[in-house]
Design an enzyme around this catalytic site. Structure first.
Site, PDB file in Angstrom:
ATOM      1  N   LYS A   1       0.864  -1.189   0.000  1.00 28.16           N
ATOM      2  CA  LYS A   1       0.000   0.000   0.000  1.00 28.16           C
ATOM      3  C   LYS A   1       0.887   1.220   0.000  1.00 28.16           C
ATOM      4  CE  LYS A   1      -4.508   0.668   0.393  1.00 28.16           C
ATOM      5  NZ  LYS A   1      -5.500  -0.372   0.073  1.00 28.16           N
TER       6      LYS A   1
HETATM    7  N1  GLU Z   1      -7.221  -0.026  -2.980  1.00 27.52           N
HETATM    8  C1  GLU Z   1      -7.988  -1.218  -3.244  1.00 27.52           C
HETATM    9  C2  GLU Z   1      -8.006  -2.111  -2.041  1.00 27.52           C
HETATM   10  O1  GLU Z   1      -7.851  -1.655  -0.938  1.00 27.52           O
HETATM   11  C3  GLU Z   1      -7.570  -1.916  -4.520  1.00 27.52           C
HETATM   12  C4  GLU Z   1      -6.154  -2.361  -4.581  1.00 27.52           C
HETATM   13  C5  GLU Z   1      -5.718  -2.850  -5.963  1.00 27.52           C
HETATM   14  O2  GLU Z   1      -6.537  -2.900  -6.879  1.00 27.52           O
HETATM   15  O3  GLU Z   1      -4.547  -3.176  -6.089  1.00 27.52           O
HETATM   16  O4  GLU Z   1      -8.245  -3.283  -2.115  1.00 27.52           O
END
Ligand code: GLU
Length: 420
Positions: free
Chosen positions: A106
């Site tokens: 993240k």
């Molecule tokens: N931000 C989204 C999540 O928390 C998607 C992450 C992604 O598609 O890599 O799952």
């Protein structure tokens, strides 16, 4: 909507509980209890007035035992290392539960994007991408949208990354980021995917519980990508949306709120506040709404010791990451409220990111039916895996979801061993 405490404490608590119950191998436990890489970058960007401002940003790569690091990028003033660490850890669990070949990561920039012009946001995004450099890559770490980021921001990340590559490498690197605009290599269905996955999981739960979604009521916290899509897709069942809250306030209408009409209003007015076809209510009244389903789709720690006692629902379906803290979890269980945990319920986003990544690698374009039917199958299989763990270990759904993830990762570590 406030975040009260360090959200990573919730993650650690969830991890320890699941690891104890499933008797996770002690060495694997050591590995999975921390992130592999934690990158903090303070970078400069030029503002419209010519001044330079410094931004603090992060990319936490929690684990890549199952595949390349994968996870979104968040722009929010409350972003800090603990939040990004928690979110990265949950991504590792999410990709393991859904059984897609990714690890967890993240990123985030500590910034309130509403304070910046479009061209400032573009320069900030490009400079962040440049600062990350080869820490991201199509087979290494693949960003995506998260809170306050969108396909346009992904397009700038793509363009900046490709511009840093030698020309002959560029065409085969489009999968360095997912959640791109469809015209630039994005996947059909990615924009609604997190909300769609949440609704698929709710449908599956409803089937298991003989629960009629056509006559049900629900309310939604957060009206960004996840909340607005979940609300609009629930409308297809003729379920009735009673209340919505976002950063600008909360609204209520006992006769129901049309999610599509509210969406058009929210885009135009940059929030739901003063929506003319509902009345404004305070946060406490919002959390006390009597309904069948609550979909938290905003920030962390919203269901806590103060608010969980207020909830009067049958089901909480977590569209957000980490909306329930450990006190909130305990209270929901005591009250007998069903909970579909974030790492299962909101996994649709990363699953369709996986589809986008595959389409880019193979130069393919899938249609919406293909994306949706594959997404539904993966969400249903994930639900079934978690349900099996609920039954096998006699635990709550959150713990069961974590057990599914840790069991899968444990197998990989045991199989491969630890180098050297
Ligand atoms: N931000 C989204 C999540 O928390 C998607 C992450 C992604 O598609 O890599 O799952």
């Amino acid at each position: 909507m406030t975040i009260k405490k360090n959200v990573y404490e919730n993650t650690v608590h969830q991890f320890n509980k699941a690891a104890d119950i499933m008797k996770l191998d002690a060495d694997v436990r050591k590995i999975l209890s921390c992130s592999t890489n934690e990158i903090t970058v303070n970078f400069p960007a030029i503002m419209d007035d010519g001044q330079v401002r410094i931004f603090t940003s992060y990319r936490v790569q929690h684990n890549n035992a199952l595949g390349p690091y994968k996870g979104g990028i968040r722009y929010h003033p409350r972003v800090d290392i603990n939040e990004v660490r928690a979110l990265a850890t949950w991504m590792t669990w999410k990709t393991a539960i859904t059984d897609i070949p990714f690890g967890g990561a993240k990123g985030g920039i500590k910034i309130d994007p509403s304070e910046y012009s479009i061209s400032e946001l573009e320069r900030i995004t490009r400079r962040y991408t440049f600062a990350l450099g080869s820490n991201i890559g199509p087979e290494y770490d693949i960003p995506a949208p998260d809170v306050n980021t969108n396909p346009q921001i992904m397009a700038w990340i793509l363009d900046t990354y490709l511009s840093m590559m030698p020309p002959q490498e560029r065409q085969r690197c489009y999968h360095v980021v997912t959640g791109k605009p469809v015209e630039l290599g994005g996947s059909i269905g990615r924009n609604k995917a997190t909300g769609q996955g949440t609704v698929f999981i709710i449908e599956r739960w409803a089937k298991d519980h003989d629960f009629d979604l056509n006559s049900c009521t629900y309310f939604v916290q957060g009206f960004g990508n996840v909340g607005s899509w979940a609300a609009r897709l629930m409308k297809l069942h003729s379920s009735k949306l009673l209340a919505v809250e976002d950063a600008t306030g909360a609204i209520f209408n006992q006769d129901g709120i049309d999610p599509d009409d509210l969406y058009a209003y929210a885009i135009k007015h940059r929030g739901i506040s003063d929506y003319p076809k509902a009345k404004m209510i305070d946060h406490k009244s919002f959390m006390s709404t009597t309904a069948d389903i609550f979909i938290p789709a905003a920030l962390e720690n919203q269901i806590n010791a103060d608010t969980a006692p207020l909830l009067d629902v049958k089901l909480v379906a977590e569209g957000a990451n980490g909306p329930t803290d450990t006190d909130g979890d305990t209270i929901l269980q005591e009250k007998g409220i069903n909970l579909l945990p974030d790492v299962l319920c909101n996994a649709g986003g990363v699953v369709v990111s996986y589809f986008e990544w595959l389409q880019n690698k193979r130069s393919e374009f899938w249609d919406l039916d293909e994306v949706d039917s594959k997404l539904r199958r993966i969400m249903n299989n994930s639900y079934a895996r978690v349900l099996d763990a609920v039954d096998a270990y006699h635990v709550d759904w959150r713990t069961a979801a974590c057990i599914v993830a840790l069991s899968r990762l444990e197998k990989v570590y045991k199989g491969r061993g630890i180098f050297p």
